[in-house]
Design a protein around this motif. Structure first.
Motif, PDB file in Angstrom:
ATOM      1  N   LEU A 155       1.812   1.863  -5.919  1.00 57.27           N
ATOM      2  CA  LEU A 155       2.860   1.751  -4.908  1.00 57.27           C
ATOM      3  C   LEU A 155       4.225   1.764  -5.578  1.00 57.27           C
ATOM      4  O   LEU A 155       4.444   1.067  -6.558  1.00 57.27           O
ATOM      5  CB  LEU A 155       2.688   0.459  -4.105  1.00 57.27           C
ATOM      6  CG  LEU A 155       1.323   0.246  -3.433  1.00 57.27           C
ATOM      7  CD1 LEU A 155       1.296  -1.089  -2.715  1.00 57.27           C
ATOM      8  CD2 LEU A 155       1.019   1.387  -2.474  1.00 57.27           C
ATOM      9  N   GLU A 156       5.141   2.571  -5.031  1.00 57.69           N
ATOM     10  CA  GLU A 156       6.479   2.663  -5.608  1.00 57.69           C
ATOM     11  C   GLU A 156       7.406   1.564  -5.100  1.00 57.69           C
ATOM     12  O   GLU A 156       8.477   1.352  -5.652  1.00 57.69           O
ATOM     13  CB  GLU A 156       7.116   4.026  -5.300  1.00 57.69           C
ATOM     14  CG  GLU A 156       6.457   5.216  -6.007  1.00 57.69           C
ATOM     15  CD  GLU A 156       5.184   5.670  -5.297  1.00 57.69           C
ATOM     16  OE1 GLU A 156       4.972   5.249  -4.138  1.00 57.69           O
ATOM     17  OE2 GLU A 156       4.411   6.432  -5.907  1.00 57.69           O
ATOM     18  N   ILE A 162       5.951  -1.189   2.401  1.00 57.11           N
ATOM     19  CA  ILE A 162       5.159   0.033   2.539  1.00 57.11           C
ATOM     20  C   ILE A 162       4.609   0.129   3.963  1.00 57.11           C
ATOM     21  O   ILE A 162       4.062  -0.836   4.500  1.00 57.11           O
ATOM     22  CB  ILE A 162       3.984   0.038   1.535  1.00 57.11           C
ATOM     23  CG1 ILE A 162       4.512  -0.018   0.092  1.00 57.11           C
ATOM     24  CG2 ILE A 162       3.110   1.264   1.723  1.00 57.11           C
ATOM     25  CD1 ILE A 162       5.240   1.223  -0.347  1.00 57.11           C
ATOM     26  N   SER A 163       4.724   1.316   4.566  1.00 54.07           N
ATOM     27  CA  SER A 163       4.226   1.522   5.925  1.00 54.07           C
ATOM     28  C   SER A 163       2.713   1.778   5.904  1.00 54.07           C
ATOM     29  O   SER A 163       2.164   2.210   4.886  1.00 54.07           O
ATOM     30  CB  SER A 163       4.924   2.723   6.559  1.00 54.07           C
ATOM     31  OG  SER A 163       4.534   3.916   5.902  1.00 54.07           O
ATOM     32  N   LYS A 169      -2.192   7.230   3.007  1.00 57.37           N
ATOM     33  CA  LYS A 169      -2.150   8.352   2.073  1.00 57.37           C
ATOM     34  C   LYS A 169      -2.551   7.923   0.666  1.00 57.37           C
ATOM     35  O   LYS A 169      -3.201   8.677  -0.070  1.00 57.37           O
ATOM     36  CB  LYS A 169      -0.744   8.966   2.054  1.00 57.37           C
ATOM     37  CG  LYS A 169      -0.386   9.716   3.329  1.00 57.37           C
ATOM     38  CD  LYS A 169       0.898  10.519   3.178  1.00 57.37           C
ATOM     39  CE  LYS A 169       2.100   9.614   3.009  1.00 57.37           C
ATOM     40  NZ  LYS A 169       3.371  10.399   2.940  1.00 57.37           N
ATOM     41  N   LYS A 170      -2.167   6.710   0.283  1.00 56.48           N
ATOM     42  CA  LYS A 170      -2.481   6.209  -1.052  1.00 56.48           C
ATOM     43  C   LYS A 170      -3.980   5.944  -1.211  1.00 56.48           C
ATOM     44  O   LYS A 170      -4.552   6.141  -2.284  1.00 56.48           O
ATOM     45  CB  LYS A 170      -1.721   4.914  -1.326  1.00 56.48           C
ATOM     46  CG  LYS A 170      -0.207   5.051  -1.392  1.00 56.48           C
ATOM     47  CD  LYS A 170       0.241   5.702  -2.667  1.00 56.48           C
ATOM     48  CE  LYS A 170       1.759   5.720  -2.796  1.00 56.48           C
ATOM     49  NZ  LYS A 170       2.205   6.386  -4.024  1.00 56.48           N
TER      50      LYS A 170
END
Length: 337
Positions: A155-156, A162-163, A169-170
């Motif tokens: 995670l960035e 984060i949504s 998607k991750k």
């Protein structure tokens, strides 16, 4: 003494990938020209202080070309104020470039236990890593490894920012890959359908056996990947790693084998099935040790981040191969083809 440096030079950090050192380095620090005497350096240093937090070290440069690092303690305690600071400074044996990637320097930082690292671009000092930046860098590395071993892309942003769409998607790609990998487990069961029909009691122990193999592999992989990230283990140590894990797993296998005997006895299972289950526990645990030790090191050798070999992938691999081991042992003892 603190090693937080005070602003003297500002260099805009260039755009690099998220893992680049440029994303972590700070650009506010004191640089002393190398031609200064001790007296001149003291005056220059005091004039550059902009806060009450006095740095423990400063950089010595010649036209922004890094020459070394100078301890403020040495500078203030020097008795000969006319001598050049060249005589007091130390060489910077370890330096990094702005485009160096975090995973490539983690081992060096950990091994050397540094609290100050210059960031140099073509010989010019453009930034530095200090205690706070190094701690941040190490923390990010640990976080990314944990996320990868959980079969999700790193995670960035902080988790709460984060949504659900981004998390989908991750995670979905990895879960789909695991789904495909797990599909061969059902193929194994179908192939050994005759053995299952001949001794239905074999099915009772399938979750226990594959769970044990996956758990054992997860323990080894997690420990080994972290040791590799810290530079404690390298490819040349593969033999030692396998011997160590095989020895440990043999002791664990004997323990689990005895536990398997006890479990089968409590269920009222016959001696033959009890022997099959206990032997399989030993074999799967040893097999798990070999797989979990070798794969991360081989991937590291070919340039793939071993953290990608997440716990779920190791568990998935051992699930299918463990079932094959189980049914092959059962076929031998039960006299099935």
């Amino acid at each position: 003494m603190s090693s937080i440096h005070v602003c003297n030079a500002h260099h805009p950090a260039p755009a690099f990938d998220g893992d680049a050192i440029a994303q972590y380095m700070r650009t506010d620090f004191i640089m002393l020209p190398d031609h200064l005497s001790v007296h001149e350096a003291r005056e220059f240093f005091v004039s550059q202080l902009t806060s009450d937090d006095i740095p423990g070290q400063v950089f010595v440069v010649a036209e922004k070309q890094l020459r070394g690092v100078l301890s403020i303690k040495k500078l203030l305690q020097a008795s000969d104020t006319a001598q050049s600071i060249h005589a007091l400074m130390d060489s910077c044996l370890f330096r990094v470039k702005p485009d160096d990637e975090r995973p490539h320097i983690i081992a060096e930082l950990t091994e050397r236990q540094l609290d100050l690292v210059p960031v140099v671009d073509k010989g010019e000092l453009v930034g530095c890593l200090m205690e706070k930046e190094i701690a941040h860098l190490l923390e990010d590395d640990v976080t990314e490894d944990v996320q990868r071993q959980g079969a999700t892309l790193p995670l960035e942003k902080p988790y709460l920012d984060i949504s659900p769409w981004t998390l989908w998607k991750k995670r979905s790609v990895w879960l789909l890959l695991l789904f495909v990998a797990e599909a061969y487990t059902s193929s194994v069961l179908q192939h050994f359908e005759e053995a299952l029909e001949s001794a239905i009691a074999l099915a009772f122990f399938i979750p226990l056996l594959i769970g044990t193999g996956g758990n054992s592999g997860t323990q080894i992989t997690s420990t080994l990947v972290r040791a590799m990230a810290l530079g404690e283990v390298r490819l040349r140590d593969m033999g030692r790693v396998i011997r160590k894990e095989a020895s440990t797993s043999l002791l664990i296998a004997i323990t689990l084998g005895l536990a398997g005997c006890l479990r089968a006895w409590m269920m009222g299972i016959g001696v033959e099935i009890t022997l099959i289950v206990s032997l399989t526990l030993v074999c799967i645990t040893l097999w798990s040790a070999v797989v979990s030790s070798v794969i991360p090191m081989v991937l590291k050798r070919i340039g793939i981040d071993p953290a990608v070999v997440s716990a779920p992938f190791i568990a998935t691999l051992i699930d299918g191969t463990g079932l094959i081991i189980y049914f092959k042992i059962a076929q031998y003892f039960l006299g099935l083809n």
